[in-house]
Structures are given as C-alpha cells and as structure tokens.
Motif scaffolding. Structure first.
Motif, PDB file in Angstrom:
ATOM      1  N   VAL A 258       0.841  -1.207   0.000  1.00 16.71           N
ATOM      2  CA  VAL A 258       0.000   0.000   0.000  1.00 16.71           C
ATOM      3  C   VAL A 258       0.870   1.248   0.000  1.00 16.71           C
ATOM      4  N   ARG A 259       0.736   2.074  -1.032  1.00 25.22           N
ATOM      5  CA  ARG A 259       1.411   3.387  -1.032  1.00 25.22           C
ATOM      6  C   ARG A 259       0.475   4.363  -0.345  1.00 25.22           C
ATOM      7  N   TRP A 260       0.666   4.612   0.918  1.00 26.19           N
ATOM      8  CA  TRP A 260      -0.287   5.470   1.628  1.00 26.19           C
ATOM      9  C   TRP A 260       0.136   6.938   1.602  1.00 26.19           C
ATOM     10  N   ALA A 261       1.345   7.232   1.111  1.00 23.10           N
ATOM     11  CA  ALA A 261       1.754   8.642   0.976  1.00 23.10           C
ATOM     12  C   ALA A 261       2.747   8.750  -0.165  1.00 23.10           C
ATOM     13  N   GLU A 262       2.788   9.925  -0.781  1.00 22.01           N
ATOM     14  CA  GLU A 262       3.778  10.190  -1.841  1.00 22.01           C
ATOM     15  C   GLU A 262       5.180  10.089  -1.248  1.00 22.01           C
ATOM     16  N   PRO A 263       6.042   9.277  -1.832  1.00 23.89           N
ATOM     17  CA  PRO A 263       7.399   9.201  -1.269  1.00 23.89           C
ATOM     18  C   PRO A 263       8.227  10.445  -1.564  1.00 23.89           C
TER      19      PRO A 263
END
Ligand code: AMP
Length: 503
Positions: A258-263
C-alpha cells in the motif's frame, strides 16, 4: 524516545530520539523466535539498551523483552517458550535519562479479543498534536492501562487501537487501522507490526530510517532495518520498503503493498557515515565501499604530508583505508579496540562516556612514536572521544597529529530519531573549524565537504536528510522540542563538557 506526555521524571530534553533495530519474520514451520534472535543479533549495533521479541502462534501473542544486549535478554529457555509462525523484534538505543524496562519494545496492545505488537525505529515530531487528538493532556495521563510505556511508539499503539474497525474485517483490522493512522504521523518511523496472523512493515514518507524486505530461503518473509541482517537468517534481499509504503504479509505471502503517501526520500545520511554496518547496502550501494570513497575524497580535498594513516577503530577504518589508498601514505594501526565494548556514545552520562573511551581504545606506542599521523574518523559529535584519542596518541609519542573527518561538522540536533542531545552539546555547534582544531589540540583538522560526501555514497544528493550537518530540516520541528534542543541547556540538565570547555 520518550513520548512527551510523560508522567515519569524524564529530564527535560531527553524526550527526543533513538535509532533502533527492528526485525520481523513470517515463516510457518520455522523457529521464528530463533530467527528474530539472529536478526536482532545482527542489528545489535543499532541499539544496546534493551531487546525484545513478540511471537504469535495464530491465537496468542507472547512478548519477552528486557534491558540489555540480545544475548543477555535471550537464552535457549525463553526462546523455546516463544512458539509460533510470526515474530517481530526490536533493539532499543539508549536515550539519556530514559532507560527503563517499560520503554523496551515491542509494545503490545490488546483491542477487545484481539491484540497487536509494534516495534519502532525513529522519532515522531507531532506527538503533542496526536496526544491532543486522543483527548489526553500531556503529562497527566498514561497512554493506555494495557500499555505500560511512555514512548511515542505507545502513543501510536493507542492510535491504532482507537482506529480499530468495529465490524469484523476478515482479520484485516490491523492494516485498516494503520491506513487511518499512518497518514497522521509526522517525523521518522520504520515500523514492524504483527497481530496473530499478519506481519506488517511500514516506513514514513521520507524514509528517514532504512527497512528492507527479504525472502527466507526455506520459505517465508522477513523485514529488517538493514540488509546485512538478512544474511545471518538465510534470507535474500527482495527490495526496500519504500518511503510512504506499508507491506502486509500473511499466509498467502506478500498480500498487499500500500502506497499510503507520496514518497519524498530523505534517508539519514548518517546511516552511510556511521550507523549502518559496513556490509549493509543502502540505495543499492555497499556502505563499506562508500566509506572508502569518502576517505579517498578526503585525501583529495585535504592532503597532508605524513608518515602513516591511522583509523579510529572501528567506524573510521574504511575511510582511513580510502585515505591511504588515495594519498599513497601507508596505512597502519595506532589504536587497539577492545572488542567487548559497545559504542561509547551509548554510555548514559557524559562522565561515563569519558571513562568509556579508555575502556574502548588503547594506543600502540611502537607503531606511533616519532611518526606524523593522519588520524581518520567518520565523525565528531560531542568531541569527547576524539579529544581523548588525540591525547592518547600524543602521549604515545606521535610527532604530529593531523585529524581528518569523513563527514562535515555535526552542528544540528536530529528530531527524527538520532540521539545526539541538545545543540549546546555538539562540538561544532558554535565553533569554527579553527577553534575546534585548537580545542582538540591537533596540528591540522579537515572535515569532508557535504557535496563530496553525498557523491561518495553513489546515491542522489537530494535523496538524503542532511539536517544534522546543514540545519535544513525536511519535516517541521515541533516548537517546544526546537526550543529545548536548539537553545541553551535546561536548568538542572547534565552539564556538557565539550563546547563549554572549548570556549
Ligand atoms: P566524539 O568525539 O565523542 O564526538 O565521538 C566521535 C565518535 O562517535 C566517532 O568515532 C563516531 O564514529 C561516533 N559516533 C558518531 N555518531 C554517533 C552516534 N549517533 N552514536 C554513537 N556514536 C557516534
């Protein structure tokens, strides 16, 4: 690090920072507690205050944790009592004034019939706001009766418990709760978490602290703070947990990424300089090789006429090798390190830190006497170790001592998880390189320039947090903490012996 809503008598200014080692393993039919033990053993350098392992057998989570090194906390007997197929482990770094059993991790939290455990490497910068959201008055309330801890990790456990879905969610409650909680957290965190049937790894959007995913050769999955820990447990590197990502592992394998925030990657540059093991890979580059390149760059930037290049063991060794290679000056041993002593920095008080240097290093007069030395170390933080090392070398007969540091002056405190105390304790905070040279009593002194340092890592310069060296903080720093750490020592705080002496 201690959460600021504390009820104990934590001294002012000690609420910030730890870097730690975390490990997680999902491996049915394998001795997961033993694997976690090995993983933590490989990560011992990241924290020596306490160690702990939580294991799930699918129904019950059992936690064993205590003060001390991994080998002191665990033995065959208590490891044998930890049955299951999922484990997480944690090594905690000492934070001045906050050594206590109840702050050891993993943190366990029950939620109704369920429960979960959490291990945290890093430091949050918005604990006050998070505590307020929970309706807690910092300083007055415990985080939760079932969590006997004051760390911000315990605060996260409480947030997760409160975000726990009321409806049954096919056993996915932990990840659903995390999806709500992770975006609220600011600062540095690499987490390993588990409930009775899932293992989860998550990293903050800047990825301040490393966390890798590995595959066990015998089947199963692991998370580890550093890739070097994979070798010992018989796992191979799969990939980094990405900044702003959560990975969920269960009986089906890696079930969700899950990408929960922009890296916005900002790995701590000090991982390359000092923290990580030399055999760890960061951003695809071996730390040892990068440290050698730092030494080479230092020789080019600040050459000196000398007879021998001497490392301050052990962290200064690769840079000294690089310096010798690039300068053509022979490499030699001038200091012997007692292998059974940990990092002196970890001693809880400044006085003990002073004694720690003698416990750790002793000079070799036959190699040193009459020689002009280039002494190479990776960093100077408080200056305590460095000053004593130089005195020892002079007493052992060195004709000249030229000090070379493979990182820039360390000037700013870390708010994301490195424990270096307040700004007034940092030797370079308000002193010029010339003043530091005088204070240390060396014939010449040079620090590696930041651009050369980042180039030596092999990774992009903009992918690092350099706050401790440049004062550029990628995540806003809480005002109270900033006041504490950036300004003068608090009344009653432990006196610092370095910069004050130097003035
Ligand atoms: P000092 O002269 O007391 O500042 O100590 C310098 C030594 O501390 C160097 O050999 C570094 O490798 C080591 N060091 C640098 N950063 C840290 C840290 N955060 N924790 C422990 N040791 C450190």
């Amino acid at each position: 690090m201690v959460w600021r809503g504390v009820r104990d008598s934590t001294p002012v200014g000690s609420s910030l920072g730890h870097y730690c080692g975390v490990f997680g393993v999902y491996a049915p039919n394998q001795p997961v507690a033993h694997l976690a033990y090995l993983g933590l053993f490989a990560l011992q350098h990241r924290g020596q205050e306490s160690a702990g392992i939580a294991v799930s057998d699918g129904a019950t989570i059992t936690v064993v944790k205590d003060m001390g090194l991994v080998t002191q906390v665990f033995d065959e007997r208590n490891l044998a009592s930890l049955h299951g197929h999922i484990a997480i482990g944690h090594n905690r770094y000492s934070t001045t004034g906050s050594s206590s059993w109840r702050n050891a991790q993993p943190v366990y939290r029950s939620v109704g019939e369920a429960g979960f455990a959490l291990g945290h490497n890093g430091n949050l910068t918005n604990t006050e706001a998070l505590a307020a959201e929970l309706g807690m008055l910092p300083g007055l309330e415990p985080v939760h009766e079932s969590v006997d801890s004051t760390t911000d990790s315990a605060l996260v456990a409480e947030l997760v418990a409160r975000a726990w879905p009321e409806e049954r969610s096919d056993g996915k409650e932990l990840e659903l709760a995390l999806e709500k909680v992770l975006p609220k957290l600011q600062g540095g965190f690499s987490f390993v978490l588990m409930d009775d049937s899932h293992l989860i790894g998550a990293r903050d959007p800047h990825g301040f602290w490393p966390l890798v995913l590995g595959r066990l050769d015998g089947g199963g999955w692991v998370f580890a703070s550093e890739s070097a820990a994979l070798d010992l447990v018989g796992a191979h590197y799969v990939r980094d947990v990405q900044p702003g990502e959560m990975i969920v592992i269960d009986a089906t394998g890696v079930r969700r990424e899950v990408r929960w925030a922009e890296p916005e990657p900002r790995l701590c540059l000090f991982e390359f300089v000092y923290f990580s093991r030399p055999d760890t890979r960061l951003y695809g580059h071996t730390v040892h090789t990068a440290r050698q390149r730092m030494g080479e760059a230092l020789a080019k930037q600040a050459p000196v006429d000398a007879d021998m290049v001497v490392p301050v063991p052990e962290s200064g060794i690769p840079a000294a090798q690089g310096f010798a290679r690039a300068s053509g000056i022979p490499y030699g041993d001038g200091l012997v390190k007692n292998r059974y002593v940990g990092r002196t920095f970890i001693q809880p008080s400044q006085k003990m830190r002073g004694a720690g240097v003698r416990m750790k290093l002793n000079p070799l007069p036959e190699n040193i006497a009459g020689k002009r030395l280039v002494v190479v170390d990776d960093s100077i933080v408080r200056g305590t170790t460095t000053r004593q090392v130089i005195t020892m070398l002079r007493e052992a007969g060195a004709a000249e001592v030229h000090f070379r540091v493979s990182s820039p002056p360390y000037r700013w405190p870390c708010f994301y998880g490195m424990d270096t105390g307040r700004r007034s304790e940092l030797l370079a905070a308000d002193l010029s390189v010339g003043e530091i040279r005088e204070y240390l009593g060396v014939d010449s002194l040079a620090y590696l320039e930041i651009d050369r340092l980042t180039a030596a890592t092999g990774a992009a310069a903009e992918s690092f947090c350099t706050a401790c060296l440049t004062g550029e903080y990628p995540v806003p720093v809480p005002l109270d903490d900033a006041k504490l750490l950036l300004e003068a020592p608090a009344p009653g705080a432990e006196p610092s012996s370095t910069p004050a002496d130097a003035r």
